[in-house]
Design a protein around this motif. Structure first.
Motif, PDB file in Angstrom:
ATOM      1  N   ILE A  94     -11.904  -2.843   0.505  1.00  0.00           N
ATOM      2  CA  ILE A  94     -10.687  -3.321  -0.161  1.00  0.00           C
ATOM      3  C   ILE A  94     -11.040  -4.300  -1.273  1.00  0.00           C
ATOM      4  CG2 ILE A  94      -8.453  -4.469   0.127  1.00  0.00           C
ATOM      5  CD1 ILE A  94      -8.470  -3.550   3.028  1.00  0.00           C
ATOM      6  N   GLU A  95     -11.417  -5.516  -0.881  1.00  0.00           N
ATOM      7  CA  GLU A  95     -11.626  -6.575  -1.874  1.00  0.00           C
ATOM      8  C   GLU A  95     -12.932  -7.318  -1.638  1.00  0.00           C
ATOM      9  OE1 GLU A  95     -11.579  -8.163   0.959  1.00  0.00           O
ATOM     10  OE2 GLU A  95     -10.196  -9.818   0.597  1.00  0.00           O
ATOM     11  N   ASN A 127      -8.296   0.288   6.133  1.00  0.00           N
ATOM     12  CA  ASN A 127      -9.459  -0.589   6.155  1.00  0.00           C
ATOM     13  C   ASN A 127      -9.071  -2.057   6.370  1.00  0.00           C
ATOM     14  OD1 ASN A 127     -11.940  -1.948   4.106  1.00  0.00           O
ATOM     15  ND2 ASN A 127     -12.460  -0.666   5.843  1.00  0.00           N
ATOM     16  N   SER A 128      -7.770  -2.356   6.336  1.00  0.00           N
ATOM     17  CA  SER A 128      -7.323  -3.737   6.541  1.00  0.00           C
ATOM     18  C   SER A 128      -7.264  -4.118   8.014  1.00  0.00           C
ATOM     19  CB  SER A 128      -5.943  -3.942   5.901  1.00  0.00           C
ATOM     20  OG  SER A 128      -4.944  -3.206   6.594  1.00  0.00           O
ATOM     21  N   CYS A 165       0.831  -1.207   0.000  1.00  0.00           N
ATOM     22  CA  CYS A 165       0.000   0.000   0.000  1.00  0.00           C
ATOM     23  C   CYS A 165       0.865   1.256   0.000  1.00  0.00           C
ATOM     24  CB  CYS A 165      -0.941  -0.007   1.209  1.00  0.00           C
ATOM     25  SG  CYS A 165      -2.245  -1.238   1.124  1.00  0.00           S
ATOM     26  N   LEU A 215      -6.907   1.321   1.468  1.00  0.00           N
ATOM     27  CA  LEU A 215      -6.565  -0.099   1.474  1.00  0.00           C
ATOM     28  C   LEU A 215      -5.730  -0.453   2.693  1.00  0.00           C
ATOM     29  CD1 LEU A 215      -5.606  -0.614  -2.285  1.00  0.00           C
ATOM     30  CD2 LEU A 215      -7.875  -0.582  -1.217  1.00  0.00           C
TER      31      LEU A 215
END
Length: 291
Positions: A265-266, A98-99, A78, A95
């Motif tokens: 994120i994902e 938020n992880s 990141c 990213l």
């Protein structure tokens, strides 16, 4: 011609090998239907340097599953992407923060309804024993602060022996009983506009709702307007620009909606349950590319 790169898992991580290619293919097909080209790259190929992504028009980490098991390198990636000024959506700083689920503490302090939570650097049996009384709960859920897909998540009843704990920083919450009955509601937002909703329920005998644990997913044609309003409030607290978001909600013991996760994120967008097959998502991406 657009050059959209979808970041995918570490090819050496077999954990989601049976799932992520299908999600990637749904995204690529949706882009193709909207006249956009997309390809995929493993996020782990671009940690130390961003040169291999520099030519892309847009980079999206939509299938970068498994980063939570490689978090140090994820944070390094990141930082690399941010320093290189890559056209990433959502942005690299998002990213990163938020992880770690500690963002829920910040959102709670901002007045958003999140489950009562105790934070621990390393969960101990004494902490858990005290948590039942502190949280006023007969059942608890213990999760790693950095996690995904139900990884290292434990459900524990009062009086039950603690046999497993997350490795490192964790959070302890009351178990949300509604997750077993009505499940979790996911609201998908693209370009700031609501797209569709999905109801996710656990299979019988399971409390985790993820598909790898047998979770049952179905479209929610008319989501509760109160839930939609809460999702908008959540997104309004994020200072950075967002191209996509999945807001996961569940009802607390009082029947009011609680924010379980803001997935930035994902997240799987569940395009197979979107009435338009993902056209709203593709339109948001095209709008971003053409501005």
């Amino acid at each position: 011609m657009s050059d959209i790169v979808i970041l995918t898992p570490n090819p050496e991580d077999p954990s989601f090998a049976g799932q992520w290619p299908q999600v990637r293919d749904r995204l690529v097909a949706a882009f193709a239907a909207g006249g956009l080209d997309a390809r995929s790259e493993a996020w782990t190929d671009h940690i130390e340097a961003a040169d291999g992504l520099a030519s892309a028009d847009l980079i999206m980490p939509l299938v970068a599953w498994g980063y939570h098991r490689d978090h140090v390198r994820w944070m390094k990636a990141c930082a690399t992407w941010q320093a290189a000024g890559l056209p990433m959506m959502n942005p690299a700083p998002v990213l990163a923060w938020n992880s770690d689920k500690s963002y829920l503490e910040r959102l709670g302090e901002a007045g958003l309804p999140v489950p009562p939570t105790l934070w621990s650097e390393q969960v101990t049996a004494d902490q858990v024993a005290d948590a039942f009384d502190t949280l006023g709960a007969d059942e608890l859920v213990i999760k790693p602060r950095v996690s995904g897909g139900g990884w290292q998540t434990t459900r524990l009843a009062r009086g039950e022996a603690l046999t497993e704990t997350p490795e490192g920083p964790a959070l302890i919450q009351p178990f949300i009983a509604a997750l077993e009955t009505e499940g979790e509601l996911s609201l998908l937002v693209f370009g700031g506009r609501f797209s569709h909703a999905v109801r996710k329920r656990p299979r019988a005998g399971e409390f985790r709702i993820q598909q790898q644990f047998g979770g049952l997913y179905a479209p929610e044609p008319d989501p509760d307007p109160v839930a939609l309003a809460l999702a908008r409030r959540v997104l309004a607290t994020v200072e950075e620009e967002l191209l996509y978001a999945r807001i996961d909600l569940a009802r607390g013991a009082d029947g009011q909606w609680l924010l379980m996760e803001a997935e930035l994120i994902e997240p799987d967008f569940y395009l197979n349950h979107a009435p338009d097959g993902g056209q709203a998502f593709v339109a948001a991406v095209a709008e971003y590319l053409n501005r």
